[in-house]
Design a protein around this motif. Structure first.
Motif, PDB file in Angstrom:
ATOM      1  N   TYR A  22      65.553  11.239  39.506  1.00 48.88           N
ATOM      2  CA  TYR A  22      64.555  10.805  38.517  1.00 48.88           C
ATOM      3  C   TYR A  22      63.166  10.859  39.143  1.00 48.88           C
ATOM      4  O   TYR A  22      62.992  10.529  40.327  1.00 48.88           O
ATOM      5  CB  TYR A  22      64.836   9.372  38.075  1.00 48.88           C
ATOM      6  N   THR A  23      62.175  11.257  38.350  1.00 47.68           N
ATOM      7  CA  THR A  23      60.774  11.227  38.773  1.00 47.68           C
ATOM      8  C   THR A  23      59.919  10.847  37.566  1.00 47.68           C
ATOM      9  O   THR A  23      60.434  10.554  36.493  1.00 47.68           O
ATOM     10  CB  THR A  23      60.319  12.606  39.310  1.00 47.68           C
ATOM     11  N   SER A  64      65.414   6.141  43.489  1.00 44.22           N
ATOM     12  CA  SER A  64      64.144   5.710  42.920  1.00 44.22           C
ATOM     13  C   SER A  64      63.512   6.903  42.199  1.00 44.22           C
ATOM     14  O   SER A  64      64.088   7.992  42.169  1.00 44.22           O
ATOM     15  CB  SER A  64      63.194   5.197  44.012  1.00 44.22           C
ATOM     16  N   ASP A  65      62.309   6.695  41.657  1.00 42.70           N
ATOM     17  CA  ASP A  65      61.600   7.799  41.008  1.00 42.70           C
ATOM     18  C   ASP A  65      60.533   8.392  41.923  1.00 42.70           C
ATOM     19  O   ASP A  65      59.601   9.054  41.461  1.00 42.70           O
ATOM     20  CB  ASP A  65      60.971   7.329  39.700  1.00 42.70           C
ATOM     21  N   LYS A  66      60.677   8.164  43.206  1.00 43.86           N
ATOM     22  CA  LYS A  66      59.733   8.702  44.183  1.00 43.86           C
ATOM     23  C   LYS A  66      59.672  10.222  44.094  1.00 43.86           C
ATOM     24  O   LYS A  66      60.698  10.891  43.962  1.00 43.86           O
ATOM     25  CB  LYS A  66      60.161   8.279  45.591  1.00 43.86           C
ATOM     26  N   VAL A  75      69.438   0.241  43.113  1.00 43.29           N
ATOM     27  CA  VAL A  75      70.441   0.729  42.164  1.00 43.29           C
ATOM     28  C   VAL A  75      70.288   0.033  40.822  1.00 43.29           C
ATOM     29  O   VAL A  75      70.380   0.670  39.762  1.00 43.29           O
ATOM     30  CB  VAL A  75      71.862   0.527  42.723  1.00 43.29           C
ATOM     31  N   ARG A  76      70.027  -1.273  40.843  1.00 41.27           N
ATOM     32  CA  ARG A  76      69.839  -2.007  39.585  1.00 41.27           C
ATOM     33  C   ARG A  76      68.613  -1.497  38.833  1.00 41.27           C
ATOM     34  O   ARG A  76      68.641  -1.335  37.613  1.00 41.27           O
ATOM     35  CB  ARG A  76      69.702  -3.508  39.856  1.00 41.27           C
ATOM     36  N   ILE A  77      67.526  -1.245  39.563  1.00 42.01           N
ATOM     37  CA  ILE A  77      66.309  -0.731  38.932  1.00 42.01           C
ATOM     38  C   ILE A  77      66.569   0.643  38.320  1.00 42.01           C
ATOM     39  O   ILE A  77      66.185   0.920  37.181  1.00 42.01           O
ATOM     40  CB  ILE A  77      65.151  -0.657  39.953  1.00 42.01           C
ATOM     41  N   LEU A  78      67.236   1.515  39.071  1.00 40.28           N
ATOM     42  CA  LEU A  78      67.498   2.864  38.579  1.00 40.28           C
ATOM     43  C   LEU A  78      68.334   2.834  37.304  1.00 40.28           C
ATOM     44  O   LEU A  78      68.003   3.505  36.320  1.00 40.28           O
ATOM     45  CB  LEU A  78      68.206   3.681  39.656  1.00 40.28           C
ATOM     46  N   THR A  83      61.477  11.824  33.703  1.00 36.09           N
ATOM     47  CA  THR A  83      61.962  13.174  33.987  1.00 36.09           C
ATOM     48  C   THR A  83      63.177  13.055  34.902  1.00 36.09           C
ATOM     49  O   THR A  83      63.186  12.221  35.817  1.00 36.09           O
ATOM     50  CB  THR A  83      60.874  14.018  34.673  1.00 36.09           C
ATOM     51  N   ARG A  84      64.176  13.885  34.656  1.00 40.21           N
ATOM     52  CA  ARG A  84      65.340  13.843  35.540  1.00 40.21           C
ATOM     53  C   ARG A  84      65.992  15.218  35.648  1.00 40.21           C
ATOM     54  O   ARG A  84      65.845  16.064  34.762  1.00 40.21           O
ATOM     55  CB  ARG A  84      66.356  12.803  35.082  1.00 40.21           C
ATOM     56  N   VAL A  85      66.702  15.407  36.750  1.00 38.38           N
ATOM     57  CA  VAL A  85      67.322  16.687  37.093  1.00 38.38           C
ATOM     58  C   VAL A  85      68.786  16.453  37.437  1.00 38.38           C
ATOM     59  O   VAL A  85      69.122  15.479  38.118  1.00 38.38           O
ATOM     60  CB  VAL A  85      66.618  17.319  38.309  1.00 38.38           C
ATOM     61  N   PHE A  86      69.638  17.353  36.961  1.00 39.74           N
ATOM     62  CA  PHE A  86      71.056  17.328  37.317  1.00 39.74           C
ATOM     63  C   PHE A  86      71.419  18.667  37.941  1.00 39.74           C
ATOM     64  O   PHE A  86      71.141  19.717  37.358  1.00 39.74           O
ATOM     65  CB  PHE A  86      71.935  17.120  36.079  1.00 39.74           C
ATOM     66  N   VAL A  87      72.038  18.639  39.110  1.00 36.19           N
ATOM     67  CA  VAL A  87      72.608  19.842  39.709  1.00 36.19           C
ATOM     68  C   VAL A  87      74.080  19.572  39.929  1.00 36.19           C
ATOM     69  O   VAL A  87      74.458  18.786  40.802  1.00 36.19           O
ATOM     70  CB  VAL A  87      71.929  20.209  41.046  1.00 36.19           C
TER      71      VAL A  87
END
Length: 379
Positions: free
Chosen positions: A90-91, A138-140, A65-68, A96-100
């Motif tokens: 996040y990726t 994470s950005d996985k 969570v801290r990293i994100l 890049t990030r997505v919101f739904v």
């Protein structure tokens, strides 16, 4: 800051080493357990394993969570992350990030890397519901292949649902050609697209879980309409719902409170559910409905009027049984006496006007309203 771990009859005080590596923290926790219990490691092995598992999970999750939040702030200037009614992923090294937004029925894809926009749109459209593979913290990268989480909730330019990559690719091209949004930021140009979910997206999601809801309703003798109403209020049927209070899944179960109660009192086992356990729809609806059963048959069973008890259970699901009673008196015995003298409309008025928590006051209003939308006359 210290965390008290109670297990197998022992109370162990283990500092949370938030500045240390996971490995050193777990080793330290092991040494503390051995020192506290005494004797050779073989004698306390199972207890040490439990301490290690809990400590490692807590530290690792805090670190994620801290990293994100740090990466979001560095790349985007904010700390946006997933919530109970919004999927956020996040990726691409957090670029890049997505919101739904499952409550508003809105999808937003944005990237600082123009070359990644089409891929990000495709992945968003084809993201599966698979908590074991889709890591919100994470950005996985997101693996594709299973039926998409948004299948039937997004239609392409031809009005068709999107199941396969070829159709998602065509729709991504259409969106970029016709609906591309650009804006400047401190980190460079942001490339984005917006799209809407179908008008009845909420209905499409809610009845994906009809068979599970029916099964749990029968198992725990809780009305289906109440289960649906709580899911709608808690998560808008967002299968990846997560809150800052560490509640997870469709019915927003907190592992250390409601989750632990369900494990202990219903499942007859120790410990508490994991995040992945609670992200599983069947497990989550089971746990949430079981907790309603606990409230009805244990914590609030002395409330005599069925409708008064119904209102009290809804309020307690959000704010706890203790706060329900505090609404009426600081002494629990006296509070129960007062509650049992009330008509249903009086109890409802008190719980929506006098409850110690404003959130719980509003919660009872929302759930009772939502419940009537599912089965008319069920309440």
């Amino acid at each position: 800051m210290k965390n008290i771990l109670t297990m197998t009859g022992f109370c162990l005080t283990i500092p949370l080493l938030t500045s240390c590596s996971n490995h050193s923290a777990v080793n330290y926790a092991t040494n503390v357990v051995v020192r506290e219990l005494g004797g050779p490691i073989a004698d306390v092995y199972s207890t040490v394993q439990t301490a290690q598992s809990i400590q490692k999970d807590v530290i690792a999750f805090e670190a994620l969570v801290r990293i994100l939040t740090t990466e979001a702030r560095v790349n985007w200037g904010d700390e946006k992350s997933a919530s109970n009614k919004e999927y956020v992923k996040y990726t691409n090294n957090y670029r890049t990030r997505v919101f739904v937004n499952f409550e508003q029925g809105k999808v937003h894809v944005e990237t600082l890397d123009q070359q990644d926009l089409k891929h990000a749109i495709i992945v968003t459209l084809l993201t599966p519901y698979n908590p074991d593979e889709v890591d919100l913290f994470s950005d996985k990268a997101v693996p594709l292949g299973e039926e998409p989480m948004l299948y039937g909730q997004v239609l392409d330019q031809q009005g068709k649902p999107i199941r396969w990559e070829w159709r998602a690719s065509q729709f991504a091209d259409y969106l970029i050609d016709n609906h591309l949004i650009t804006r400047s930021s401190a980190k460079g140009t942001i490339y984005a697209i917006d799209l809407d979910l179908v008008g009845d997206h909420l209905i499409k999601r809610q009845y994906q879980y009809a068979s599970i809801v029916r099964q749990m309703s029968q198992r725990y003798q809780i009305k289906e309409s109440l289960i649906y109403a709580i899911m709608r209020t808690e998560s808008s049927f967002n299968p990846y719902a997560v809150s800052h209070a560490n509640a997870y899944g469709l019915m927003q179960i907190i592992p250390s409170t409601a989750g632990r109660d369900v494990f202990k009192l219903v499942k007859r086992k120790s410990g508490q559910p994991s995040r992945n356990y609670l992200f599983n729809p069947s497990n989550n609806i089971d746990a949430g409905t079981a907790y309603l059963h606990i409230l009805e048959t244990r914590y609030l069973k002395q409330v005599r009027d069925p409708l008064v008890r119904h209102y009290a259970i809804i309020s307690a699901y959000n704010g706890g049984a203790g706060n329900v009673l505090k609404t009426f008196h600081s002494n629990r015995t006296r509070a129960m006496e007062i509650l049992n003298q009330m008509e249903p409309e009086e109890a409802y008025w008190a719980l929506t006007r006098k409850h110690p928590r404003q959130e719980s006051r509003n919660y009872l209003k929302k759930v009772t309203k939502a419940q009537k939308d599912f089965y008319k006359g069920d309440v």
